[in-house]
Design an enzyme around this catalytic site. Sequence first.
Site, PDB file in Angstrom:
ATOM      1  N   ASP A 194     -13.301   6.088   7.862  1.00 49.65           N
ATOM      2  CA  ASP A 194     -14.107   7.220   7.805  1.00 49.65           C
ATOM      3  C   ASP A 194     -14.804   8.171   9.313  1.00 49.65           C
ATOM      4  O   ASP A 194     -15.676   8.348   9.303  1.00 49.65           O
ATOM      5  CB  ASP A 194     -15.771   6.942   7.342  1.00 49.65           C
ATOM      6  CG  ASP A 194     -15.275   5.929   6.102  1.00 49.65           C
ATOM      7  OD1 ASP A 194     -15.332   6.546   5.342  1.00 49.65           O
ATOM      8  OD2 ASP A 194     -15.529   4.855   5.656  1.00 49.65           O
ATOM      9  N   ASN A 248     -13.497  13.543   1.146  1.00 49.42           N
ATOM     10  CA  ASN A 248     -14.180  11.282   0.259  1.00 49.42           C
ATOM     11  C   ASN A 248     -15.922  12.205   0.865  1.00 49.42           C
ATOM     12  O   ASN A 248     -16.350  12.640   1.185  1.00 49.42           O
ATOM     13  CB  ASN A 248     -13.722  10.665   2.058  1.00 49.42           C
ATOM     14  CG  ASN A 248     -14.435   9.411   1.115  1.00 49.42           C
ATOM     15  OD1 ASN A 248     -14.267   8.873   0.181  1.00 49.42           O
ATOM     16  ND2 ASN A 248     -14.678   7.950   1.786  1.00 49.42           N
ATOM     17  N   THR A 249     -16.181  11.061  -0.310  1.00 53.27           N
ATOM     18  CA  THR A 249     -18.046  11.031  -0.316  1.00 53.27           C
ATOM     19  C   THR A 249     -18.042   9.581   0.858  1.00 53.27           C
ATOM     20  O   THR A 249     -17.290   8.831   0.119  1.00 53.27           O
ATOM     21  CB  THR A 249     -18.916  10.964  -1.118  1.00 53.27           C
ATOM     22  OG1 THR A 249     -18.253   9.599  -1.804  1.00 53.27           O
ATOM     23  CG2 THR A 249     -18.773  12.668  -2.254  1.00 53.27           C
ATOM     24  N   HIS A 250     -19.282   9.413   1.319  1.00 57.02           N
ATOM     25  CA  HIS A 250     -19.500   8.183   2.122  1.00 57.02           C
ATOM     26  C   HIS A 250     -20.870   7.779   1.608  1.00 57.02           C
ATOM     27  O   HIS A 250     -21.660   8.951   2.237  1.00 57.02           O
ATOM     28  CB  HIS A 250     -18.966   8.341   3.664  1.00 57.02           C
ATOM     29  CG  HIS A 250     -19.470   7.277   3.733  1.00 57.02           C
ATOM     30  ND1 HIS A 250     -18.606   6.127   3.675  1.00 57.02           N
ATOM     31  CD2 HIS A 250     -20.153   6.308   5.411  1.00 57.02           C
ATOM     32  CE1 HIS A 250     -19.039   4.950   4.486  1.00 57.02           C
ATOM     33  NE2 HIS A 250     -19.553   5.318   5.143  1.00 57.02           N
ATOM     34  N   ARG A 307       0.636  -1.157  -0.090  1.00 54.22           N
ATOM     35  CA  ARG A 307       0.086   0.248  -0.132  1.00 54.22           C
ATOM     36  C   ARG A 307       0.378   1.493   0.205  1.00 54.22           C
ATOM     37  O   ARG A 307       0.813   2.150  -0.726  1.00 54.22           O
ATOM     38  CB  ARG A 307      -1.416   0.009   0.841  1.00 54.22           C
ATOM     39  CG  ARG A 307      -1.241   1.048   1.005  1.00 54.22           C
ATOM     40  CD  ARG A 307      -2.386   0.977   2.592  1.00 54.22           C
ATOM     41  NE  ARG A 307      -3.435   0.081   3.155  1.00 54.22           N
ATOM     42  CZ  ARG A 307      -4.040  -0.784   2.255  1.00 54.22           C
ATOM     43  NH1 ARG A 307      -5.172   0.388   1.708  1.00 54.22           N
ATOM     44  NH2 ARG A 307      -5.245  -1.730   2.349  1.00 54.22           N
ATOM     45  N   GLY A 335      -7.738   7.635  10.296  1.00 57.53           N
ATOM     46  CA  GLY A 335      -9.058   6.392  10.283  1.00 57.53           C
ATOM     47  C   GLY A 335     -10.091   6.382   9.084  1.00 57.53           C
ATOM     48  O   GLY A 335      -9.438   7.157   8.276  1.00 57.53           O
ATOM     49  N   ASP A 362      -8.623  11.629   6.939  1.00 60.64           N
ATOM     50  CA  ASP A 362      -7.919  11.248   8.111  1.00 60.64           C
ATOM     51  C   ASP A 362      -7.406   9.727   7.992  1.00 60.64           C
ATOM     52  O   ASP A 362      -7.771   9.860   7.146  1.00 60.64           O
ATOM     53  CB  ASP A 362      -8.266  12.137   9.652  1.00 60.64           C
ATOM     54  CG  ASP A 362      -9.287  10.842  10.082  1.00 60.64           C
ATOM     55  OD1 ASP A 362      -9.718   9.544   9.712  1.00 60.64           O
ATOM     56  OD2 ASP A 362      -9.767  11.598  11.609  1.00 60.64           O
ATOM     57  N   ARG A 370     -10.494   1.837  -1.693  1.00 63.37           N
ATOM     58  CA  ARG A 370      -8.804   1.853  -1.317  1.00 63.37           C
ATOM     59  C   ARG A 370      -8.815   2.502   0.587  1.00 63.37           C
ATOM     60  O   ARG A 370      -8.980   3.391  -0.301  1.00 63.37           O
ATOM     61  CB  ARG A 370      -7.910   1.907  -2.198  1.00 63.37           C
ATOM     62  CG  ARG A 370      -6.822   1.347  -2.488  1.00 63.37           C
ATOM     63  CD  ARG A 370      -6.450  -0.020  -2.354  1.00 63.37           C
ATOM     64  NE  ARG A 370      -7.406  -0.704  -3.909  1.00 63.37           N
ATOM     65  CZ  ARG A 370      -7.190  -2.365  -3.848  1.00 63.37           C
ATOM     66  NH1 ARG A 370      -7.062  -3.417  -3.075  1.00 63.37           N
ATOM     67  NH2 ARG A 370      -7.739  -2.816  -4.884  1.00 63.37           N
ATOM     68  N   SER A 401     -22.799  10.868   3.351  1.00 65.69           N
ATOM     69  CA  SER A 401     -21.421  12.457   4.566  1.00 65.69           C
ATOM     70  C   SER A 401     -20.580  12.670   3.314  1.00 65.69           C
ATOM     71  O   SER A 401     -19.993  12.356   2.601  1.00 65.69           O
ATOM     72  CB  SER A 401     -20.881  11.181   5.205  1.00 65.69           C
ATOM     73  OG  SER A 401     -22.292  11.210   6.252  1.00 65.69           O
TER      74      SER A 401
HETATM   75  C1  GRF Z   1     -20.871   6.545  -3.701  1.00 68.04           C
HETATM   76  O1  GRF Z   1     -21.406   5.773  -3.178  1.00 68.04           O
HETATM   77  C2  GRF Z   1     -19.778   5.774  -2.892  1.00 68.04           C
HETATM   78  O2  GRF Z   1     -19.389   6.801  -2.051  1.00 68.04           O
HETATM   79  C3  GRF Z   1     -19.450   4.358  -2.487  1.00 68.04           C
HETATM   80  O3  GRF Z   1     -19.156   4.122  -3.553  1.00 68.04           O
HETATM   81  C4  GRF Z   1     -20.551   4.993  -4.725  1.00 68.04           C
HETATM   82  C5  GRF Z   1     -19.358   5.027  -6.221  1.00 68.04           C
HETATM   83  O4  GRF Z   1     -20.134   5.339  -6.458  1.00 68.04           O
HETATM   84  N1  GRF Z   1     -18.208   3.851  -1.683  1.00 68.04           N
HETATM   85  P1  GRF Z   1     -20.168   5.822  -8.169  1.00 68.04           P
HETATM   86  O5  GRF Z   1     -18.346   5.195  -8.703  1.00 68.04           O
HETATM   87  O6  GRF Z   1     -19.798   7.120  -8.005  1.00 68.04           O
HETATM   88  O7  GRF Z   1     -21.078   5.613  -9.408  1.00 68.04           O
END
Ligand code: GRF
Length: 210
Positions: A144, A106-108, A64, A142, A140, A90, A135
């Site tokens: 998420d 990051n989106t979650h 990694r 950790g 960071d 990843r 979210s």
């Molecule tokens: C999103 O929900 C993201 O938060 C999650 O995987 C999805 C990615 O979707 N980890 P995409 O590749 O943007 O269609």
Amino acid sequence: MLTVAVLISGTGSNLRALLEAAADPRFPARVIAVGADREADGFAHAEAYGIPTFLVPYEQFDSRVAWGEELTAQLAVWSPDLVVLSGLMRLVPPAVVDAWAPRLINTHPAYLPEFPGAHAVRDALAAGVTSTGASVIVVDNGVDTGPILAQERVPVLPGDDLHRLHERIKPVERRLLIDVVRRIANGELDLVVASVPPSSESSASITETP
Ligand code: GRF
């Protein structure tokens, strides 16, 4: 104009939404490069918008850390103001986080701190909750656990399965992401301030109590 690099692993629907938003000349940010850890379908969106792509194939590195070094080198080529992890499946190594923090977001697909990790939608369904969410956070070291920049609830409806629930969460993720990027670019959201740990006032008052 805020310059943004986006890292993906999959279909890149969040990336596409950001590219669409950024195509509006009034939007204060531009995507300048899209990277991935594998041959991601989402590269097609970058290509459609004429945005350069770069691949750092995780499997081709011994560790990694080594992968992270190449990712850092690739990002340095573009030197973006902001790096968005949008479906990058990843964990980014600490050296990369430390190099970019707090300009790494990051989106979650959950209402953090609920359901962190790679299986947030599945975990929410398994837990039987009636609402989950989306979210956007500062990354960071950790999983998420970084400061939350924006989040919104999404109901879990009767009959939801993994796909149906995730497809209802994703539009919320996209909207939050676009809004966060816009606010960062406008200077309405300061990532350094947003990343400062909660005020030490409460602990100070505790220590001052006889
Ligand atoms: C999103 O929900 C993201 O938060 C999650 O995987 C999805 C990615 O979707 N980890 P995409 O590749 O943007 O269609």
